[in-house]
Write a protein that holds these residues in place. Structure first.
Motif, PDB file in Angstrom:
ATOM      1  N   VAL A 275     -12.720 -16.849  42.538  1.00 31.78           N
ATOM      2  CA  VAL A 275     -12.330 -15.760  43.661  1.00 31.78           C
ATOM      3  C   VAL A 275     -13.017 -15.305  44.417  1.00 31.78           C
ATOM      4  N   GLY A 276     -15.141 -15.321  43.872  1.00 33.18           N
ATOM      5  CA  GLY A 276     -15.939 -14.238  44.225  1.00 33.18           C
ATOM      6  C   GLY A 276     -16.294 -15.056  45.108  1.00 33.18           C
ATOM      7  N   GLN A 277     -15.743 -16.160  46.061  1.00 31.35           N
ATOM      8  CA  GLN A 277     -15.830 -16.322  47.493  1.00 31.35           C
ATOM      9  C   GLN A 277     -15.471 -15.815  48.845  1.00 31.35           C
ATOM     10  N   THR A 278     -14.539 -14.836  48.094  1.00 33.33           N
ATOM     11  CA  THR A 278     -13.932 -14.317  49.164  1.00 33.33           C
ATOM     12  C   THR A 278     -14.826 -13.353  50.203  1.00 33.33           C
ATOM     13  N   PRO A 279     -15.287 -12.761  49.261  1.00 32.50           N
ATOM     14  CA  PRO A 279     -16.437 -11.781  50.310  1.00 32.50           C
ATOM     15  C   PRO A 279     -17.320 -12.870  51.360  1.00 32.50           C
ATOM     16  N   LEU A 280     -18.131 -13.382  50.723  1.00 34.10           N
ATOM     17  CA  LEU A 280     -18.400 -14.805  51.054  1.00 34.10           C
ATOM     18  C   LEU A 280     -18.502 -15.240  52.290  1.00 34.10           C
ATOM     19  N   MET A 281     -16.623 -15.852  52.133  1.00 29.68           N
ATOM     20  CA  MET A 281     -16.062 -16.754  52.708  1.00 29.68           C
ATOM     21  C   MET A 281     -16.341 -15.914  54.304  1.00 29.68           C
ATOM     22  N   ALA A 282     -15.808 -14.627  54.340  1.00 30.86           N
ATOM     23  CA  ALA A 282     -16.042 -12.822  55.612  1.00 30.86           C
ATOM     24  C   ALA A 282     -17.045 -13.729  56.253  1.00 30.86           C
ATOM     25  N   MET A 283     -18.379 -13.154  55.463  1.00 30.52           N
ATOM     26  CA  MET A 283     -20.073 -13.877  55.746  1.00 30.52           C
ATOM     27  C   MET A 283     -20.116 -15.153  56.995  1.00 30.52           C
ATOM     28  N   LEU A 284     -19.225 -15.786  55.828  1.00 28.01           N
ATOM     29  CA  LEU A 284     -19.690 -17.471  56.868  1.00 28.01           C
ATOM     30  C   LEU A 284     -18.983 -17.331  57.849  1.00 28.01           C
ATOM     31  N   GLU A 285     -17.566 -16.572  58.285  1.00 29.42           N
ATOM     32  CA  GLU A 285     -16.633 -16.860  59.231  1.00 29.42           C
ATOM     33  C   GLU A 285     -18.033 -15.866  60.185  1.00 29.42           C
ATOM     34  N   GLY A 286     -18.118 -14.789  59.639  1.00 26.84           N
ATOM     35  CA  GLY A 286     -18.977 -13.470  60.429  1.00 26.84           C
ATOM     36  C   GLY A 286     -20.305 -14.923  61.561  1.00 26.84           C
ATOM     37  N   PHE A 395     -16.979  -7.931  39.980  1.00 26.23           N
ATOM     38  CA  PHE A 395     -15.350  -8.078  40.368  1.00 26.23           C
ATOM     39  C   PHE A 395     -15.056  -7.337  39.186  1.00 26.23           C
ATOM     40  N   GLY A 396     -14.675  -5.821  39.464  1.00 27.20           N
ATOM     41  CA  GLY A 396     -14.021  -4.820  38.664  1.00 27.20           C
ATOM     42  C   GLY A 396     -15.715  -3.769  38.849  1.00 27.20           C
ATOM     43  N   PRO A 397     -14.973  -2.662  37.708  1.00 22.34           N
ATOM     44  CA  PRO A 397     -16.063  -1.343  37.658  1.00 22.34           C
ATOM     45  C   PRO A 397     -17.373  -1.963  37.794  1.00 22.34           C
TER      46      PRO A 397
END
Length: 403
Positions: A275-286, A395-397
Motif C-alpha cells: 500500500v506504499g504506492q498510494t502517495p506515489l500514485m498521487a504523484m504519478l496522477e499529478g 509506514f508509521g512513526p
C-alpha cells in the motif's frame, strides 16, 4: 541556556542512547495516567507496538546531541510539525507533555537527576516547545490561508467506496459543508478520526492522499488488516467493514513533507511496496495531469506486492502509461504465474533492472516498510545516487535516519 546547562544536557546522551525507550515508555504511561484525555490524540496502536516510544526516544536523543545548535534539526522539526498539525496539536498540550517528561526524567534517573540537570532539561524542553509550536503555527496559518483550507477537524462525507484490489479500498471524501477543499502537494497525507467502541476512544490515523489535487474531494486508499484486533489495524478495518457511502468522518487538512519535486524535466523513479504506492500514485496522477509532456523526463514505476489479486491501481497504471507520458513500469509479484517484460517474480530487486533505475540526475521516491526503504536506499547510494535526490516515507512513526 547557559553553556553549563547545555553541557549537562549533552552529558545525558549516553544514557538516552542506551535507555531512551525506558524513559519514553515511563513518560507515556505517566502522561496517560494523569491526562487520559490525550489517549484521544495519540495512536494507541503505535503505543502498543512501542513505535511511538522509540520515535520519541530518538527525537529526544537527537535534540540532546544538537543542543548547541538545534537549527540542524529543522528538517526533522518540519516533519514532526506536519504530523502535529494533522493531529490538531496545540501549544497548551506542550505544557502537559513537558510536565510529564521532566517528572519522568526525575523518576527514571533517580539520584542522577540533580536539581541542576532537571533545571537544564526544563529550559531545554521549553526551548524545543517554543521552536515546535512556533513552526506549527506557521503551518496552521498556511493551511487556513489556502482557498478551501482549514485547521483542526472538518467533517467529510464518504461519497464513494471503490474496491481497488482484494485488500485495498478507496474512499472518496467530500466536505459536508459543500465547500471546496484545499489543494495539496502530491505525496501528502490527511488524518482521519473515528470513534472506536472497542477502546472507547476517538482515534486518528494518517492516510496518504492517493489522487492528484482537484479542489472537490480527497481520495484515500486503505488496506484491510486481515484478522487483527490490534489497535494498529482497527481504524483501517472499521473503514472497510462499518463506514458506508453517506457516512461522515472527520479529517484534518493535508500535511506532510514527502512531496513531489515539480521539475518536470527531471527523471523520476518511484519505488513502492504494498500500500506504499498510494502517495506515489498521487504523484504519478499529478504528473499525468500536467501540460509539460514535451519537456518531461523519463519516469520509472517500480512496485512490489504479493500477487495480481492484491495489486491496486493496475488498470489506472496502464491508463496513465497509455496517455503519452514517458513511463516504464516494473511490477514484482511474490506469487507470479509467469514472467514477462515488466512483470517479475519475487521481491523487488533493482539490480536486474538498473538500466531503468539509475537515470542521470533522477529523483527517487520510496515508500513502504522501513526494511524495504533501507534496502533500496542502500542500493541507490552504493550506485552513486546522491542522498539529497532520494526522498522516502515509511509506514508509521519515523525510525529511519538515512539522509
Amino acid at each position: 541556556m547557559t553553556t553549563e546547562q547545555k553541557q549537562l544536557v549533552k552529558a545525558t546522551v549516553p544514557v538516552l542512547r542506551e535507555h531512551g525507550v525506558v524513559l519514553t515508555s515511563h513518560f507515556y504511561k505517566r502522561m496517560f495516567l494523569h491526562n487520559p484525555e490525550l489517549k484521544h490524540v495519540f495512536n494507541m496502536g503505535n503505543q502498543k507496538n512501542q513505535k511511538q516510544q522509540t520515535a520519541l526516544a530518538m527525537a529526544v536523543l537527537a535534540y540532546a546531541e544538537h543542543i548547541e545548535d538545534p537549527s540542524v534539526l529543522l528538517p526533522v522539526v518540519d516533519s514532526i510539525g506536519h504530523k502535529h498539525t494533522s493531529l490538531d496539536i496545540r501549544p497548551e498540550q506542550y505544557a502537559i507533555v513537558g510536565r510529564h517528561l521532566i517528572a519522568s526524567i526525575q523518576e527514571v534517573l533517580g539520584e542522577a537527576a540533580t536539581p541542576e540537570l532537571v533545571e537544564a532539561w526544563t529550559i531545554a524542553y521549553r526551548q524545543l516547545a517554543a521552536l515546535m509550536s512556533g513552526h506549527e503555527q506557521i503551518l496552521y496559518d498556511q493551511q487556513t490561508q489556502k482557498i478551501g483550507g482549514w485547521a483542526g477537524w472538518r467533517p467529510f462525507i464518504v461519497r464513494k467506496k471503490v474496491e481497488e484490489s482484494s485488500e485495498i479500498t478507496s474512499f472518496y471524501l467530500y466536505p459536508s459543508d459543500g465547500g471546496t477543499v484545499a489543494d495539496f502537494m502530491p505525496g501528502q497525507y490527511i488524518s482521519l478520526r473515528l470513534f472506536l467502541p472497542e477502546l472507547n476512544l476517538w482515534q486518528p490515523r494518517q492516510y496518504s492522499l492517493s489522487c492528484a489535487p482537484n479542489g472537490r474531494y480527497y481520495r484515500i486508499s486503505v488496506k484491510r488488516e486481515a484478522g487483527t484486533t490490534h489497535p494498529d489495524g482497527m481504524i483501517s478495518n472499521r473503514l472497510h467493514d462499518f463506514v458506508q457511502e453517506g457516512d461522515v468522518v472527520d479529517l484534518s487538512a493535508p500535511a506532510g513533507s514527502f512531496v513531489l519535486q515539480q521539475d518536470w524535466s527531471v527523471p523520476k523513479v518511484f519505488i513502492s511496496g504494498g500500500v506504499g504506492q498510494t502517495p506515489l500514485m498521487a504523484m504519478l496522477e499529478g504528473i499525468a495531469g500536467t501540460n509539460e509532456r514535451e519537456a518531461m523526463g523519463r519516469i520509472t514505476w517500480i512496485h512490489g506486492c504479493r500477487s495480481e489479486a492484491v495489486h491496486a491501481f493496475k488498470d489506472r497504471l496502464q491508463e496513465i502509461g497509455g496517455s503519452g507520458i514517458p513511463l516504464v513500469t516494473h511490477i514484482f509479484y511474490d506469487e507470479a504465474a509467469e514472467e514477462r517484460e515488466g512483470l517479475h517474480k519475487g521481491w523487488v530487486e533493482l539490480n536486474p533492472i538498473k538500466s531503468d533505475v539509475l537515470l542521470k540526475e533522477a529523483h527517487y521516491y520510496l515508500c513502504g516498510p522501513a526494511p524495504f526503504i533501507a534496502k533500496h536506499y542502500t542500493f541507490l547510494v552504493e550506485h552513486g545516487v546522491a542522498s539529497q535526490c532520494i526522498h522516502f516515507e515509511e509506514f508509521g512513526p519515523a525510525s529511519l535516519h538515512l539522509n
